[in-house]
Design an enzyme around this catalytic site. Sequence first.
Site, short mmCIF file in Angstrom:
data_model
loop_
_atom_site.label_atom_id
_atom_site.label_comp_id
_atom_site.label_asym_id
_atom_site.label_seq_id
_atom_site.Cartn_x
_atom_site.Cartn_y
_atom_site.Cartn_z
N CYS A 2 0.72 -0.82 0.28
CA CYS A 2 0.02 0.00 0.24
C CYS A 2 1.08 1.11 0.55
O CYS A 2 1.89 1.69 -0.57
CB CYS A 2 -1.00 -0.04 1.38
SG CYS A 2 -1.23 -1.45 1.69
N ARG A 54 -4.54 0.49 -1.23
CA ARG A 54 -4.06 -0.42 -0.66
C ARG A 54 -3.91 -1.00 -2.07
O ARG A 54 -5.05 -1.21 -3.50
CB ARG A 54 -5.82 -0.45 0.67
CG ARG A 54 -5.80 -2.27 0.77
CD ARG A 54 -6.84 -2.96 1.12
NE ARG A 54 -6.27 -4.28 1.74
CZ ARG A 54 -7.69 -5.36 1.34
NH1 ARG A 54 -8.48 -4.90 1.46
NH2 ARG A 54 -7.22 -6.56 2.58
N LEU A 55 -3.41 -2.09 -2.32
CA LEU A 55 -3.39 -3.02 -2.59
C LEU A 55 -3.48 -4.30 -2.36
O LEU A 55 -3.08 -4.31 -1.22
CB LEU A 55 -1.86 -2.99 -3.10
CG LEU A 55 -1.82 -3.90 -4.48
CD1 LEU A 55 -2.42 -3.68 -5.54
CD2 LEU A 55 0.35 -3.97 -4.79
N ASN A 81 1.51 -0.22 5.46
CA ASN A 81 1.99 -0.47 4.00
C ASN A 81 3.43 -2.22 4.72
O ASN A 81 4.38 -1.82 5.19
CB ASN A 81 2.89 0.69 3.54
CG ASN A 81 3.56 -0.30 2.39
OD1 ASN A 81 3.64 -0.89 1.34
ND2 ASN A 81 4.52 1.24 2.17
N GLY A 82 2.61 -2.69 3.47
CA GLY A 82 4.04 -4.33 3.86
C GLY A 82 3.18 -5.55 4.26
O GLY A 82 1.73 -5.46 4.00
N GLU A 83 4.00 -6.83 4.22
CA GLU A 83 3.63 -7.99 5.19
C GLU A 83 4.02 -8.21 6.30
O GLU A 83 5.32 -7.60 6.60
CB GLU A 83 3.95 -8.81 3.47
CG GLU A 83 3.56 -8.09 2.55
CD GLU A 83 1.81 -8.24 2.21
OE1 GLU A 83 1.39 -8.34 3.15
OE2 GLU A 83 1.31 -7.50 1.14
N ASP A 106 -3.29 -8.84 8.08
CA ASP A 106 -2.18 -8.96 8.97
C ASP A 106 -2.31 -7.36 10.05
O ASP A 106 -1.65 -7.16 11.02
CB ASP A 106 -1.10 -8.76 8.04
CG ASP A 106 -0.62 -7.91 7.24
OD1 ASP A 106 -1.75 -7.45 6.49
OD2 ASP A 106 0.30 -7.97 6.46
N GLY A 381 15.17 -12.15 -6.22
CA GLY A 381 16.17 -12.32 -5.81
C GLY A 381 17.13 -10.97 -4.84
O GLY A 381 18.69 -11.14 -5.13
#
Length: 616
Positions: A2, A54-55, A81-83, A106, A381
């Site tokens: 987000c 929001r995504l 914003n994040g996970e 979350d 990566g």
Amino acid sequence: MCGIAGFYHPYGDYTTEMQRWKDILSDMNRVLKHRGPDDEGTFLSPLCGLAHVRLKIIDLLTGHQPMIKKEPGRECAIIFNGEIYNMKELKEELLTEGTDFSTASDTEVILAGYMRHGTNYVEKLNGIFAIALWDSASGEIHLFRDRLGVKPLFYILREDTLVFSSELKGLFTYPGVEPILDQNGLCEIFALGPAKSYGKGVFKNVQELLPGHSLSYGPGGLKTRAYWRLESCPHEDSFPETVEKTAWLLEDAVTKQMLSDIPISTFLSGGVDSSLITAICANKLKKEGKLLNTFSFDFINNHQYFQANSFQPSEDRPYVEQMVAFSHTNHLFLECSNEQQLNYLYKAVEARDLPCMADVESSMLYFCEQVKQYNTVTLTGECADEIFGGYPWFHSEKAFQTAAFPWSVDMDFRSALLTQDLQASLPLEEYAHAAYEKTIRETPLLPGESPTEKRRREIAWLNLRWFMVTLLDRMDRTSMYNGLEARVPFADHRIVEYVFNVPWEMKCPNGIVKGLLRHAGEKHLPKDILWRRKSPYPKTYDPAYETLLGSRLREVIATPNAPIRTLLDTQKVHAFLDSPSDYGRPWYGQLMAGPQMIAYLLQINYWLEKYRIRLV
């Protein structure tokens, strides 16, 4: 993933002109909408305004933000914003403590954990995040940023008002916050760019919340604290134990970061880093009867012009094809043209809000736009080279002997095209050296190490604090500009904590670059991929691209009102454009040489013009 923004004043009252402040929050959401095209919301209290776009990735139905929780005498609101990759374990703990949940997100785990345990709850989070949290009980606002700075968070304190945003552009929607560039800002651009000093936002008075830090602001004032620090400690595991633990950490990090309510994908270059992540993801999805989407990047007709060198010893495509066959992925080869990477130079500035890594960034921006057509979540990566010692400067005698950033040693070329007055007034070398020395002083050293190992630890620390952050910024802005969430499993703080303290003879056994990582990945990859020499992100070798850049810069410096004309000596620029290939040494990293300097100057001009930057 987000975008967040907002403002706070410890003695304000935003409800007296409610519509005006709601409109400002809406403007903040508007300029950040690319980060979260699926939903948006605002929250306004007397002291605080919060904006969120929001995504949708986790809890697609009930994860709306700002999220508010109430208890007697207290209201708390959060934007995030994040996970959080360990959200399931944290939620189970909170449930046993008596917490009730109304969503599966979350976000609610963070908010509930804070309300029960306070600001220290951030130490339990494993993830990537930028968080703003308002607490009516204390009258304070709290900001938090993840340990390694994967997610951005900028702020400015203006007349006791705290304004914050995921991106710099969000700050400039607030009344009176202007994009101003002073001498320090010019030094950031010309002495350090495309990197920037950690904690600084380049623009005057703009700051960045440091990775691993929180900020609290209320009637008692503003204070920041480090809730996490990387520490040096003796490494007591044997080499086999080190390989085993590294392998476990990597697989656990990748598995955790596959958390999603929508399909995931991976970037696949055919190198060991992206191949390991791809193999782990593909194998897990195969057990679930699913097929992994993978994407690789190159430039149209690049094979016609490619010449192997010490930086790029081989082309990627044969190794990508081998990995696709090995992991049975659904693969798409993406290619970028000269015109596309040139035109996306300007979009890349809009995404970063700063001049950036030239075509290394513009091409990534284009590729992310293409990937978004197929997937919204991808794993990359990034960060393996900084953590496991993959770059040439980890192995270079010159880097050990030179007191300078090892990826940006040559300062002469950075100033060569500037006006004589600007060269005299800007202390570029002094500024860069001061930034370097500050970081060296902050290196977490281990007492008793030899001078060589001490220097090796300093180089590792420089990479984590500077080079890795620059690439993380590139990855965040190029992906989020397109509404694509890019995750970086190697940046799991547990991996960084462990590998930072592994002795060099284990990281690079028998002189094998990233040998520890390769040994840790033996069960996942075929030998040709596992032991392939490092080849960095691709760049075009087509001479026509350099010609296009030169033509574009000639047009710019021929324009009387082009803002960069006040900074450049046009005669020197013309002389350089007549023979840019004469400058073959990289001036930043491994890939940015003469053509990238032309592109960088084009970006600076566009940035000054587009953002209407005032020079002071």
